[in-house]
Design an enzyme around this catalytic site. Structure first.
Site, PDB file in Angstrom:
ATOM      1  N   ASP A 106       0.864  -1.176   0.000  1.00 29.81           N
ATOM      2  CA  ASP A 106       0.000   0.000   0.000  1.00 29.81           C
ATOM      3  C   ASP A 106       0.900   1.225   0.000  1.00 29.81           C
ATOM      4  O   ASP A 106       1.771   1.361   0.862  1.00 29.81           O
ATOM      5  CB  ASP A 106      -0.878  -0.015   1.265  1.00 29.81           C
ATOM      6  N   ASP A 207      -3.030   4.787  -2.425  1.00 28.61           N
ATOM      7  CA  ASP A 207      -4.097   5.373  -1.616  1.00 28.61           C
ATOM      8  C   ASP A 207      -4.514   6.747  -2.156  1.00 28.61           C
ATOM      9  O   ASP A 207      -3.651   7.605  -2.390  1.00 28.61           O
ATOM     10  CB  ASP A 207      -3.537   5.534  -0.194  1.00 28.61           C
ATOM     11  N   GLU A 266      -6.269   3.834  -6.082  1.00 29.53           N
ATOM     12  CA  GLU A 266      -7.530   4.035  -5.361  1.00 29.53           C
ATOM     13  C   GLU A 266      -8.026   5.433  -5.689  1.00 29.53           C
ATOM     14  O   GLU A 266      -7.312   6.414  -5.467  1.00 29.53           O
ATOM     15  CB  GLU A 266      -7.321   3.894  -3.847  1.00 29.53           C
ATOM     16  N   HIS A 339     -11.285  -2.553   3.531  1.00 29.91           N
ATOM     17  CA  HIS A 339     -11.267  -2.176   4.946  1.00 29.91           C
ATOM     18  C   HIS A 339     -12.058  -0.909   5.234  1.00 29.91           C
ATOM     19  O   HIS A 339     -12.149  -0.501   6.393  1.00 29.91           O
ATOM     20  CB  HIS A 339      -9.816  -2.002   5.389  1.00 29.91           C
ATOM     21  N   ASP A 340     -12.588  -0.269   4.191  1.00 30.62           N
ATOM     22  CA  ASP A 340     -13.358   0.966   4.386  1.00 30.62           C
ATOM     23  C   ASP A 340     -14.854   0.769   4.178  1.00 30.62           C
ATOM     24  O   ASP A 340     -15.626   1.722   4.315  1.00 30.62           O
ATOM     25  CB  ASP A 340     -12.896   2.045   3.390  1.00 30.62           C
TER      26      ASP A 340
HETATM   27  C1  NOJ Z   1      -8.174   5.495   1.888  1.00 32.41           C
HETATM   28  C2  NOJ Z   1      -7.898   4.366   2.814  1.00 32.41           C
HETATM   29  O1  NOJ Z   1      -8.382   3.186   2.247  1.00 32.41           O
HETATM   30  C3  NOJ Z   1      -8.539   4.702   4.144  1.00 32.41           C
HETATM   31  O2  NOJ Z   1      -8.537   3.615   5.025  1.00 32.41           O
HETATM   32  C4  NOJ Z   1      -7.809   5.878   4.713  1.00 32.41           C
HETATM   33  O3  NOJ Z   1      -8.455   6.318   5.889  1.00 32.41           O
HETATM   34  C5  NOJ Z   1      -7.754   7.042   3.730  1.00 32.41           C
HETATM   35  N1  NOJ Z   1      -7.488   6.651   2.373  1.00 32.41           N
HETATM   36  C6  NOJ Z   1      -6.675   7.994   4.127  1.00 32.41           C
HETATM   37  O4  NOJ Z   1      -5.413   7.418   3.885  1.00 32.41           O
END
Ligand code: NOJ
Length: 581
Positions: A106, A207, A266, A339-340
């Site tokens: 990541d 990210d 992402e 994970h989000d």
């Molecule tokens: C996306 C990530 O997947 C998330 O978990 C994170 O809080 C934010 N970006 C900030 O890095």
């Protein structure tokens, strides 16, 4: 201009890949501190081989104050002691490669931790050479320079007493945004990437990488009624220089490198048109994007915790739109979970006992039948469910905690806030992996950092591995199909019955074969006319025990949450794939 990149040795390898995301702090704990670690991952690699995935993406394992569970990095060239050491990382990487899998890191470089030495220097004085590595602004009329809000509530600006300026943080105040306009910043990021590639990693998930270029002047965002700050998507999503920065990164980092790498951006808020630019091979930016449109269809006007429920037509239309937009050029990633996001079986499926397994398998089927690279998030292959959150204290995630505190401080509706959190909180995805029915689901011998979902007594990997009809077994088959069936990679996508609020159906077509993917995404049985052209098709995969092997005469009787894949070919039967059901 056509860019030739060293890393396109086998341009298409990631098109038939399936990626598995590990959230290390919740995957497996080897030392009993209640926190997952590299040693734990190492002991579970055979499980991933058994599942059949060929790429592993690790959420951040670098040293970090853990304000945002590692998405706040204070050293890009080491491993956080909670997770292990660099030597353990090297051993893990060798083991992953030995098992024929790849490992993706990541890369979190829209921002760093405020404890990263770069920021420590930057904030030390206005004249420090690293001052311009971050985004500093004077106060305007004694307050923040604009109304930009943080994703984690409140302003996106933090006042720095010592130097009398604000710095920008789109996320937490402990996650200051880097200034990508500064070429030294871009070079520093490229150096980090090269350092990890030299160590042997196989690529990066990047990210919020479409946030790195902020618009000139950073004007106010359109105000939201009654709120002082609003997240300023137009101020940083797909900003003015992002394509230039990514092309430069890819050229500098991968140019001349020989290897089968993968890069995934992402990209919250990215449009399909932008995604096509990011992933057009001729432009030399990224291999695929991770987009968010389909996981926003249940958000209400006030955001994700203003949950409005599932709208299947909107969900289908969104994913179909992306299939169409990237049909000729570019590449999709396909996912339900990470994970989000809350657990998909609880969100778009039906996690009541009767339909729990069938609905999880049906959703997996419709996703894995599409064009793109599927991503499986840990526990999704077991149909892990949302956690039964009840009290505010159950939530650990900074986004959830800040949201709840803001509602309380502003005299808002606390019960509604808790209901929204229960449904949509990121902690739903972060509860420990459920390995078996032993203490703490086999995740740790200690005290887990986040509670284990109480359903681990029956919902766990050991039980599903022993059951040939499990959700796990269904994912195994879908993953095998992805590796074996070229039509899943190349077949043209054509939606069917898009306006139907319960049936999800589409075809994939090549000049020699065709697939029908069809699922009843509801409890009521349905009869669906699919046309005589499918009468001779073979059932390749079903999720219920008694699915008929052929369609007869042209209608399908679909039970609740029934999902099937039919295959028909112009080729003779000896060249058909064997029936996998
Ligand atoms: C996306 C990530 O997947 C998330 O978990 C994170 O809080 C934010 N970006 C900030 O890095």
């Amino acid at each position: 201009m056509t860019v030739t990149l060293g890393h396109r040795r086998d341009a298409a390898w990631w098109k038939s890949a399936v990626v598995y995301q590990i959230y290390p702090r919740s995957f497996a704990d080897s030392n009993g501190d209640g926190f997952g670690d590299l040693g734990g991952i190492s002991t579970r690699l055979d499980y991933l081989r058994m599942l059949g995935v060929n790429v592993i993406w690790l959420s951040p394992i670098y040293p970090s104050p853990q304000a945002d569970n590692g998405y706040d990095i204070s050293d890009y060239r080491d491993i956080d002691p909670r997770f292990g050491t660099l030597a353990e990382f090297d051993a893990l990487l060798a083991k992953v490669h030995g098992l024929g899998m790849k490992l993706v890191m990541d890369l979190v470089v829209n921002h760093t931790s405020d404890e990263h030495p770069w920021f420590v220097e930057s904030r030390s004085s206005r004249h420090n050479p690293k001052r311009d590595w971050y985004i500093w602004r004077d106060a305007v009329d004694g307050v923040e320079p604009n109304n930009w809000g943080s994703f984690f509530s409140g302003s996106a600006w933090e006042w720095d007493e010592a130097t009398d300026q604000y710095y920008l943080h789109l996320f937490d105040r402990k996650q200051p945004d880097l200034n990508w306009r500064n070429p030294q910043v871009r070079k520093a990021v490229q150096d980090i990437m090269v350092w990890w590639l030299d160590r042997g990693v196989d690529g990066f998930r990047m990210d919020v990488i479409n946030f790195i270029s902020k618009v000139d002047g950073m004007p106010d965002a359109p105000a939201i009624d009654g709120q002082r700050f609003s997240v300023a998507f137009e101020g940083f999503v797909d900003g003015p220089h992002v394509h230039e920065y990514l092309a430069e990164m890819t050229r500098e980092v991968f140019g001349g490198r020989d290897g089968d790498y993968i890069t995934v951006g992402e990209m919250p808020g990215a449009s399909p048109e932008q995604a096509r630019l990011y992933t057009d091979p001729a432009r030399g930016e990224l291999d695929m994007v991770f987009q968010f449109e389909h996981v926003s269809v249940d958000h209400g006007p006030a955001g994700k915790f203003d949950y409005v429920g599932r709208d299947l037509v909107a969900l289908k239309k969104s994913l179909h739109r992306w299939q169409a937009a990237l049909a000729e050029t570019g590449w999709n990633s396909l996912y339900w979970n990470n994970h989000d996001q809350p657990r998909v079986v609880s969100r778009f499926g039906d996690d009541d006992a009767k339909y729990w397994a069938a609905s999880a398998k049906a959703l997996a089927t419709v996703l894995h039948g599409m064009r793109g690279t599927p991503f499986v998030y840990q526990g999704e292959e077991l149909a892990m469910t949302n956690y039964p959150f009840r009290i505010p204290h159950d939530h650990k995630d900074i986004e959830a905690v800040n949201f709840y505190d803001t509602v309380v401080e502003s005299g808002g509706d606390e019960a509604a806030a808790l209901a929204g959190l229960a449904k949509m909180s990121r902690d739903n995805a972060r509860t420990p992996m459920q390995w078996d029915d032993g203490p703490n689901a086999g995740f740790t011998s200690g005290n887990p950092w986040l509670s284990v979902n109480p359903n681990y007594t029956w919902l766990n990997a050991a039980a599903q591995i022993a059951d040939t009809d499990s959700v796990f077994a269904h994912y195994q088959t879908l993953i095998r199909l992805r590796h074996d069936l070229p039509i899943l990679i190349d077949g043209e996508f054509a939606p069917l019955m898009e306006g139907d609020p319960q049936i999800w159906a589409y075809t994939r077509n090549t000049s020699t074969a065709k697939l029908l993917v069809i699922a009843n995404c509801g409890r009521e049985a349905r009869t669906v006319e699919v046309g005589r052209e499918w009468i001779a098709a073979d059932l390749l995969l079903g999720n219920l025990p008694d699915a008929p092997a052929a369609i007869s005469p042209s209608a399908l009787e679909l039970a609740g949450w029934d999902a099937r894949i039919y295959y028909a070919t112009a080729l003779d039967s000896s060249r058909r794939p064997s029936n996998l059901n």
